[in-house]
Design a protein around this motif. Structure first.
Motif, mmCIF file in Angstrom:
data_model
loop_
_atom_site.group_PDB
_atom_site.id
_atom_site.type_symbol
_atom_site.label_atom_id
_atom_site.label_comp_id
_atom_site.label_asym_id
_atom_site.label_seq_id
_atom_site.Cartn_x
_atom_site.Cartn_y
_atom_site.Cartn_z
ATOM 1 N N ASN A 78 0.810 -1.222 0.000
ATOM 2 C CA ASN A 78 0.000 0.000 0.000
ATOM 3 C C ASN A 78 0.836 1.260 0.000
ATOM 4 O OD1 ASN A 78 -2.723 -1.175 0.213
ATOM 5 N ND2 ASN A 78 -1.985 -1.941 2.195
ATOM 6 N N ALA A 79 2.135 1.126 0.152
ATOM 7 C CA ALA A 79 3.011 2.304 0.186
ATOM 8 C C ALA A 79 4.311 1.984 -0.526
ATOM 9 C CB ALA A 79 3.287 2.713 1.631
ATOM 10 N N PHE A 80 4.872 2.991 -1.211
ATOM 11 C CA PHE A 80 6.124 2.805 -1.920
ATOM 12 C C PHE A 80 7.308 2.940 -0.969
ATOM 13 C CE2 PHE A 80 3.522 4.068 -5.624
ATOM 14 C CZ PHE A 80 3.793 2.978 -6.428
ATOM 15 N N GLN A 81 8.367 2.193 -1.280
ATOM 16 C CA GLN A 81 9.616 2.285 -0.534
ATOM 17 C C GLN A 81 10.654 3.008 -1.389
ATOM 18 O OE1 GLN A 81 9.672 1.154 2.687
ATOM 19 N NE2 GLN A 81 7.480 0.710 2.314
ATOM 20 N N ASP A 82 11.671 3.570 -0.719
ATOM 21 C CA ASP A 82 12.715 4.303 -1.438
ATOM 22 C C ASP A 82 13.734 3.392 -2.096
ATOM 23 O OD1 ASP A 82 11.601 6.736 -0.758
ATOM 24 O OD2 ASP A 82 12.742 6.850 1.119
ATOM 25 N N SER A 83 13.763 2.133 -1.673
ATOM 26 C CA SER A 83 14.706 1.190 -2.254
ATOM 27 C C SER A 83 14.100 -0.202 -2.211
ATOM 28 C CB SER A 83 16.040 1.200 -1.490
ATOM 29 O OG SER A 83 15.854 0.739 -0.163
ATOM 30 N N VAL A 84 14.643 -1.063 -3.038
ATOM 31 C CA VAL A 84 14.200 -2.457 -3.056
ATOM 32 C C VAL A 84 15.433 -3.352 -3.075
ATOM 33 C CG1 VAL A 84 12.040 -1.933 -4.269
ATOM 34 C CG2 VAL A 84 14.088 -2.567 -5.586
ATOM 35 N N LYS A 85 15.249 -4.576 -2.587
ATOM 36 C CA LYS A 85 16.283 -5.591 -2.682
ATOM 37 C C LYS A 85 15.846 -6.641 -3.689
ATOM 38 C CE LYS A 85 18.309 -5.188 1.935
ATOM 39 N NZ LYS A 85 18.614 -5.917 3.198
ATOM 40 N N SER A 86 16.722 -6.898 -4.632
ATOM 41 C CA SER A 86 16.469 -7.896 -5.667
ATOM 42 C C SER A 86 17.363 -9.098 -5.402
ATOM 43 C CB SER A 86 16.767 -7.306 -7.054
ATOM 44 O OG SER A 86 16.773 -8.306 -8.041
ATOM 45 N N THR A 87 16.726 -10.258 -5.147
ATOM 46 C CA THR A 87 17.499 -11.448 -4.793
ATOM 47 C C THR A 87 17.219 -12.573 -5.763
ATOM 48 O OG1 THR A 87 17.467 -10.872 -2.443
ATOM 49 C CG2 THR A 87 17.970 -13.163 -3.020
ATOM 50 N N LEU A 88 18.261 -13.083 -6.391
ATOM 51 C CA LEU A 88 18.165 -14.260 -7.241
ATOM 52 C C LEU A 88 18.669 -15.461 -6.467
ATOM 53 C CD1 LEU A 88 19.480 -12.911 -10.673
ATOM 54 C CD2 LEU A 88 17.152 -13.667 -10.152
ATOM 55 N N THR A 89 17.829 -16.477 -6.360
ATOM 56 C CA THR A 89 18.248 -17.729 -5.737
ATOM 57 C C THR A 89 18.632 -18.691 -6.843
ATOM 58 O OG1 THR A 89 16.733 -17.378 -3.884
ATOM 59 C CG2 THR A 89 17.586 -19.614 -4.210
ATOM 60 N N MET A 90 19.881 -19.118 -6.837
ATOM 61 C CA MET A 90 20.385 -19.961 -7.898
ATOM 62 C C MET A 90 19.980 -21.420 -7.654
ATOM 63 S SD MET A 90 21.544 -17.341 -9.336
ATOM 64 C CE MET A 90 22.192 -18.102 -10.835
ATOM 65 N N SER A 119 10.386 -1.098 -10.968
ATOM 66 C CA SER A 119 11.122 -1.593 -12.123
ATOM 67 C C SER A 119 12.480 -0.919 -12.192
ATOM 68 C CB SER A 119 10.340 -1.333 -13.411
ATOM 69 O OG SER A 119 10.057 0.046 -13.579
ATOM 70 N N PHE A 120 13.411 -1.591 -12.882
ATOM 71 C CA PHE A 120 14.753 -1.023 -13.038
ATOM 72 C C PHE A 120 15.444 -1.748 -14.197
ATOM 73 C CE2 PHE A 120 14.577 -4.165 -9.658
ATOM 74 C CZ PHE A 120 15.562 -5.088 -9.988
ATOM 75 N N PHE A 121 16.423 -1.071 -14.773
ATOM 76 C CA PHE A 121 17.180 -1.657 -15.876
ATOM 77 C C PHE A 121 18.174 -2.685 -15.354
ATOM 78 C CE2 PHE A 121 16.099 2.449 -18.008
ATOM 79 C CZ PHE A 121 15.388 1.903 -19.065
ATOM 80 N N ILE A 122 18.436 -3.686 -16.196
ATOM 81 C CA ILE A 122 19.436 -4.696 -15.844
ATOM 82 C C ILE A 122 20.379 -4.889 -17.030
ATOM 83 C CG2 ILE A 122 17.991 -5.877 -14.160
ATOM 84 C CD1 ILE A 122 17.291 -7.941 -16.251
ATOM 85 N N SER A 123 21.552 -5.402 -16.747
ATOM 86 C CA SER A 123 22.578 -5.603 -17.762
ATOM 87 C C SER A 123 22.363 -6.930 -18.488
ATOM 88 C CB SER A 123 23.963 -5.610 -17.113
ATOM 89 O OG SER A 123 24.112 -6.781 -16.314
ATOM 90 N N PRO A 124 23.003 -7.131 -19.635
ATOM 91 C CA PRO A 124 22.924 -8.433 -20.308
ATOM 92 C C PRO A 124 23.377 -9.584 -19.409
ATOM 93 C CG PRO A 124 23.817 -6.788 -21.801
ATOM 94 C CD PRO A 124 23.736 -6.128 -20.447
ATOM 95 N N GLU A 125 24.386 -9.321 -18.566
ATOM 96 C CA GLU A 125 24.846 -10.361 -17.652
ATOM 97 C C GLU A 125 23.758 -10.701 -16.638
ATOM 98 O OE1 GLU A 125 26.501 -7.577 -18.381
ATOM 99 O OE2 GLU A 125 28.092 -8.452 -19.637
ATOM 100 N N ASP A 126 23.032 -9.677 -16.193
ATOM 101 C CA ASP A 126 21.930 -9.907 -15.255
ATOM 102 C C ASP A 126 20.830 -10.742 -15.903
ATOM 103 O OD1 ASP A 126 23.105 -8.464 -13.188
ATOM 104 O OD2 ASP A 126 22.177 -6.574 -13.822
ATOM 105 N N VAL A 127 20.564 -10.496 -17.188
ATOM 106 C CA VAL A 127 19.546 -11.281 -17.896
ATOM 107 C C VAL A 127 19.916 -12.753 -17.860
ATOM 108 C CG1 VAL A 127 18.434 -11.716 -20.122
ATOM 109 C CG2 VAL A 127 18.875 -9.363 -19.386
#
Length: 407
Positions: A78-90, A119-127
């Motif tokens: 219900n509310a926006f945050q100033d930052s987010v954590k993006s976690t990839l579990t391998m 949303s945010f941009f990611i690099s080819p390596e991130d893809v």
């Protein structure tokens, strides 16, 4: 990333469609490349994504020129945050976490109660990492969602392949437009110069692939939208409803009104509604579509109420027959012969059936053969009877095949 504004509006479409029970079946928990007619499709970008059962979704977006790739998600909150954590579990259980904040993070205004988007941009390596990982978690304060990445490699690769087609330029676009026309155009589409292909002769896989590639190449014209809808319908794909609805109601493409009316008349992918079908056909007739004229004429005779409907239906059917539409010639001729239209007129029936049969209409050839049996105002002619019976059988008419087997 202004295209995120359009795509994240899809959460409202998802919820509304689910409430109405009109949307195609939604595949949850596995990534898919989004094609025209899909609920998360947006023109001008190439996307792949996954939807959870609470209608949270993650989406990866490649722009039309392939210069940028972005990842985004709509999650509960219900509310926006100033930052987010993006976690990839391998797949080996290890985790890769990055924090995204400041100008790198895009936060969209809420478009559904209890949902927020980032949303945010990611690099080819991130893809590549996303495609290789087991799942992705987006954490925003106490808000979070975890998205499985099953199918992401195939889905993102398909989006990338479509993006590469879009880079091909005018020559590639023209190639796929021609292929779409050749595989899916209606033979009596007054807006198209393509010869067209009859319904029974359409190869749904070839037609769908060609028209999807025309879309990927950047052609979103009303004609291509209609032809893709026709290809989807031939394949039994519920996305036909979305494409034909847009081609008719948004683009006002004349023959699309007939295609959409057919779905409502038969109750295909949507609840059957003869009133809606009739209204659509009347709009198609007003725009000069010959096929809508035939369909409306037939509908008024078979499903209308009262003499006014019947008279209007007969007039429309006769107009379509005189204009050379084989189905109208066959139907009007057969109904003249069997008395459906009142007093029979075997000579006029013969003329219309002959014209349709000469154009390859197998059912018209069978009806014409029956006239040559006699006892209907046409002199018996065994040779003509056998000629048109064989022609009808060659065209696949079941009754003619049975008759020849008995003979």
């Amino acid at each position: 990333m202004t295209y995120f504004f359009r795509i994240f509006c899809a959460v409202l479409v998802l919820a509304a469609a689910a409430d109405r029970g009109l949307a195609q079946e939604v595949a949850f928990e596995e990534w898919h490349y989004h094609q025209p007619g899909d609920l998360l499709y947006a023109e001008g970008v190439h996307t792949a994504g996954v939807i959870l059962e609470d209608y949270s979704f993650a989406i990866m977006i490649l722009d039309s020129k392939g210069k940028n790739t972005a990842i985004g998600a709509v999650i509960p909150g219900n509310a926006f945050q100033d930052s987010v954590k993006s976690t990839l579990t391998m797949t080996d259980g290890s985790a890769r976490t990055v924090t995204v904040t400041g100008d790198e993070l895009r936060r969209e205004p809420a478009k559904a109660d209890g949902m927020v988007s980032y949303s945010f941009f990611i690099s080819p390596e991130d893809v590549e990492l996303f495609q290789a990982a087991r799942d992705w978690t987006l954490q925003a304060g106490e808000q979070s969602a975890t998205f499985p990445l099953a199918g992401s490699r195939v889905a993102v690769d398909a989006a990338r392949a479509a993006q590469q087609i879009s880079e091909g330029g005018p020559e590639v676009r023209a190639k796929w437009i021609d292929a779409c026309d050749a595989a899916a155009a209606h033979p009596f589409d007054g807006e198209s110069d393509a010869p067209g292909v009859a319904w029974d002769d359409m190869n749904p896989e070839t037609a769908t692939t060609a028209c999807l590639n025309a879309y990927a190449a950047g052609d979103v014209s009303p004609r291509t939208r209609y032809e893709l809808g026709r290809a989807y319908d031939r394949a039994g794909d519920p996305r036909a409803l979305e494409l034909l609805t847009k081609a008719a109601r948004q683009d006002h493409y004349p023959i699309a009104f007939n295609g959409l009316a057919t779905l409502y008349f038969a109750g295909t992918y949507v609840q059957r509604d003869l009133a809606v079908a009739r209204d659509l056909l009347e709009q198609g007739v007003a725009l000069g579509d010959l096929v809508s004229r035939y369909s409306l004429g037939r509908m008024l005779i078979e499903n209308g109420t009262g003499d006014a409907d019947r008279d209007k239906g007969r007039a429309l059917l006769l107009e379509a027959a005189k204009a050379g539409y084989p189905a109208a010639q066959r139907t009007y001729g057969a109904w003249l012969a069997d008395g459906t239209l009142g007093d029979g007129d075997p000579q006029q029936a013969k003329a219309f059936l002959q014209d349709a049969a000469d154009k390859g209409d197998a059912d018209a050839a069978y009806a014409l053969a029956q006239l040559y049996i006699g006892d209907n105002g046409i002199a018996p002619d065994p040779k003509a009877y056998l000629k048109y019976l064989k022609q009808a059988a060659k065209g696949g008419n079941a009754a003619a095949l049975d008759a020849l087997a008995l003979d």
